[in-house]
Design a protein around this motif. Structure first.
Motif, short mmCIF file in Angstrom:
data_model
loop_
_atom_site.label_atom_id
_atom_site.label_comp_id
_atom_site.label_asym_id
_atom_site.label_seq_id
_atom_site.Cartn_x
_atom_site.Cartn_y
_atom_site.Cartn_z
N CYS A 473 0.84 -1.20 0.00
CA CYS A 473 0.00 0.00 0.00
C CYS A 473 0.88 1.25 0.00
N ARG A 483 -8.58 3.32 1.49
CA ARG A 483 -8.32 2.25 0.55
C ARG A 483 -6.83 2.05 0.28
N VAL A 489 -6.05 -1.68 5.05
CA VAL A 489 -6.10 -2.90 4.26
C VAL A 489 -5.81 -4.13 5.13
N GLU A 551 -2.01 -2.27 -3.88
CA GLU A 551 -3.20 -1.44 -3.74
C GLU A 551 -2.83 0.03 -3.97
N SER A 582 -6.93 2.76 -6.66
CA SER A 582 -7.88 2.85 -5.55
C SER A 582 -9.25 3.35 -5.96
#
Ligand code: ADP
Ligand code: MG
Length: 684
Positions: A473, A483, A489, A551, A582
């Motif tokens: 992330c 997100r 996450v 992500e 995202s």
């Protein structure tokens, strides 16, 4: 009290001890740091858009009346929604877990809000907008500077602190750039530039101020590199290495053949070391291209010629991994030692004694070994791994206080050719452009956010087969977009797609020992999935990892994505990489799609350069740009080329000894940022 730019921000108007702490956590300690805390964009409140005319993903400003207000419990704290109507439609301003906002907003209030709009749940939403109440203008004009903020310190508070304190300090700012350079390139003087970057009267002025600082940063860096290069060239002849039998025996003992690219790089190094000049070489090679073997070859060459060698790694874990590798591969040819800041005092003392006595041939460790208390017996070569994790400053200081080390730096970050000269202008470069196992390509797929379950299905399968996986992330904690954050996450996966699987969490915001523990647990297979930020980009090598989900992927450059992807499939098995932006329909989709088919780091870096500009290749820490957030300055290739040219010219003028401009402030600034280069050269 006498005003000074070195003053602690704590004593500024409107800043108390508490706020000072928040500022410190953004890297802002002194007034100078605060001045250099540049906004990354401006908001032009004179450009207001009708809600009827919005498009998803737009960054816009809207204006209207608050017609509804509600707070609902959410997964991560209360969610505040304020409906704003401008007569043409309604847009909901949304705040997640930001309780103080509820006190600020009232129904019936006129509001101007700007931010990114999304179409969700059949309505327009603008999460965490920037607000200005109508009629409130703070004497700042319609243009507002927007700063990177954090929980507890919003952009508008930063803006207020800077604007309230700017005036008295502006007079203390010294001009760094000579007037001819300023006029040749249409730049501003320093004072005018500070004024206009923080308190712009027009967007054109803001742009010029920004370009001035972009120019200044590259220029200072180029000055440092060129000064360094000159001083290196001035160092007299050094003894040439003549013996290479030990590294030769080592290469023959390896269970594999060197690749052509490895052999070529070794040949470059052999030539450097056999000459009476100090080596200053960069090895660029993708993750997995086999740089370590080349490093060991060079270190053994030093040992063979009666010198000690040092191998410097950016993290403790990586240093330990290298230590183990070196013991295994070269333990019979040289005495290998380990040093890091975390060693017990007695252990450390013993290592230091052995280094001083020359009974350690090769020392592997973290930057602890650059400390002045490390007394070498006869250091001849220093190798730095993962150079992109260090700064130019550290690089320049590598051999501070040492007699004569040759320098070899290694990096896995592909830098476009046109930039390599700039960022590593003082180095010779070898490229290892070939992977030993051929390229068993990682299967790469870009997915819409709504299809991410497919990615996690594959990830689950891989884990069930006994493999491991990463989830990467771009952020640590929620901030604007949950997100994208590792903490969010992690929670989400633990309770959802990956329920029942052992998951670890690793990010730079954790205490060091906890982070190390998390990494360790994953390397040992205690955890199967590691949710992490880019801390895993270097410093972890788990051959069993075969799957990665990235992500918030639109936040990363392609070159970084490539680095991350290099972490999986290292054991030779088929590996899978999923790349997930995202939000839906993001404009970066096309850019990300390239990543499915291109596997060459240099090619990806070139594409990045074209599409996102060169700023991303100048990380702050990476390249020693003080506290300036260089990535936000919008550096262009044009600026780089010009700044480099001018730096070269200025160095020449100073050398000729008849400057028409007082370069003292400039040279001092270079020294302040990059260390005392002259002293550095003298001590070598
Ligand atoms: P990096 O360049 O990312 O530091 P490493 O040096 O860690 O790469 O090498 C990756 C792996 O490839 C190691 O396990 C190493 O032993 C192996 N390796 C290196 N060179 C070769 C080669 N020529 N043939 C086969 N395997 C190699
Ligand atoms: Mg390596």
């Amino acid at each position: 009290m006498q005003l000074s730019l070195d003053q602690d921000v704590r004593y500024l108007k409107g800043v108390g001890p508490k706020m000072a702490k928040e500022l410190n956590s953004l890297g802002v300690e002194t007034v100078q740091d605060l001045l250099d805390y540049f906004p990354f964009r401006i908001e032009d409140f004179s450009q207001i858009k009708r809600i009827r005319d919005l498009n998803p993903g737009d960054e816009v400003t809207i204006s209207g009346k608050v017609v509804s207000l509600s707070t609902m419990p959410g997964r991560r704290g209360p969610v505040l929604r304020a409906g704003v109507s401008d007569g043409s439609g309604i847009c909901y301003l949304v705040w997640y877990n930001t309780p103080y906002m509820a006190k600020t907003i009232r129904r019936g209030m006129q509001i101007i809000a700007s931010g990114k709009v999304e179409w969700r749940r059949q309505s327009w939403e603008m999460p965490h907008p920037l607000l200005q109440q109508s009629g409130e203008n703070n004497g700042k004009g319609p243009i507002l500077a927007v700063y990177h903020s954090k929980a507890g310190l919003s952009s508008s508070v930063i803006s207020r602190i800077i604007c309230d304190n700017l005036d008295p300090y502006l007079n203390l700012v010294e001009e760094l750039l000579p007037p001819d350079i300023i006029s040749r390139h249409g730049l501003m003087g320093q004072r005018e530039a500070y004024e206009n970057i923080h308190r712009p009267s027009s967007s054109a002025k803001w742009e010029t101020a920004r370009r001035t600082f972009a120019f200044r940063e590259v220029f200072l860096q180029q000055m440092a590199l060129l000064m360094m290069k000159k001083e290196n060239e001035a160092i007299g002849p050094v003894p040439a290495f003549t013996r290479f039998s030990l590294p030769q025996v080592f290469v023959e003992s390896l269970p594999f053949e060197l690749t052509r690219a490895q052999a070529k790089t070794i040949e470059d190094i052999r030539q450097d070391l056999s000459s009476p000049r100090l080596m200053n070489r960069l090895i660029q090679g993708d993750v997995g291209s086999g740089k370590t073997v080349v490093a060991i070859w060079a270190l053994l060459a030093a040992v063979n010629n009666g010198y000690q060698g040092a191998l410097l790694a950016p993290t403790e874990i990586l240093a330990r991994q290298h230590y183990e590798t070196l013991q295994e591969l070269s333990g019979e040819y040289a005495k290998v030692g380990f040093l890091s800041g975390s060693l017990a005092a007695s252990e450390k003392g013993e290592v230091l004694d052995r280094v001083a006595a020359g009974s350690i041939d090769i020392l592997i460790g973290t930057h602890a070994m650059l400390e002045p208390y490390v007394k070498w017996s006869n250091l001849g070569l220093i190798v730095t791994d993962e150079q992109h994790r260090f700064g130019v400053k550290q690089r320049l200081n590598l051999s501070y206080g040492m007699q004569m080390p040759h320098v070899l730096v290694m990096s896995a970050t592909p830098i476009p050719r046109s930039l390599a000269l700039t960022i590593y202008g003082d180095l010779d470069i070898s490229v290892i452009d070939e992977l030993p196992h051929g390229s068993s390509k990682v299967q790469t797929k870009v997915l819409d956010y709504s299809d991410r379950k497919d990615a996690y299905a594959v990830l689950r399968e891989e884990v069930q087969k006994g493999h491991q996986a990463y989830v990467v992330c771009p952020q640590i904690s929620e901030g604007k977009s949950g997100r994208k954050s590792a903490e969010y996450v992690f929670e989400e996966l633990s309770q959802g797609y990956l329920r029942g699987i052992e998951i670890g969490l690793a990010h730079g915001g954790m205490p060091k020992d906890l982070l190390a523990q998390q990494m360790q647990d994953f390397s040992q297979g205690l955890t199967k999935v590691l949710v992490a930020t880019t801390v895993i980009e270097v410093g972890i090598d788990v051959p069993n990892a075969t799957c990665m989900v990235i992500e918030g992927a639109e936040s990363f450059g392609l070159a970084t994505l490539h680095q991350l992807r290099g972490r999986i499939g290292r054991g030779g098995q088929q590996a899978f990489c999923f790349v997930i932006p995202s939000s839906e329909g993001t404009s970066s989709m096309a850019r990300l799609k390239t990543f499915e088919t291109v596997f060459d780091g240099f090619e990806l870096a070139e594409i990045d350069l074209l599409q996102r500009g060169p700023g991303q290749f100048f990380g702050v820490r990476q390249h020693g740009m003080g506290n300036v957030n260089v990535q936000d300055l919008g550096i262009t290739v044009d600026v780089i080329v010009k700044a480099r040219e001018e730096a070269r010219r200025v160095i020449e003028i100073i050398e000729e000894g008849k400057p028409s401009f007082e370069y003292g402030a400039l040279v001092n600034e270079v020294r302040r940022r990059f260390g005392d280069l002259a002293q550095h050269a003298r001590s070598r």
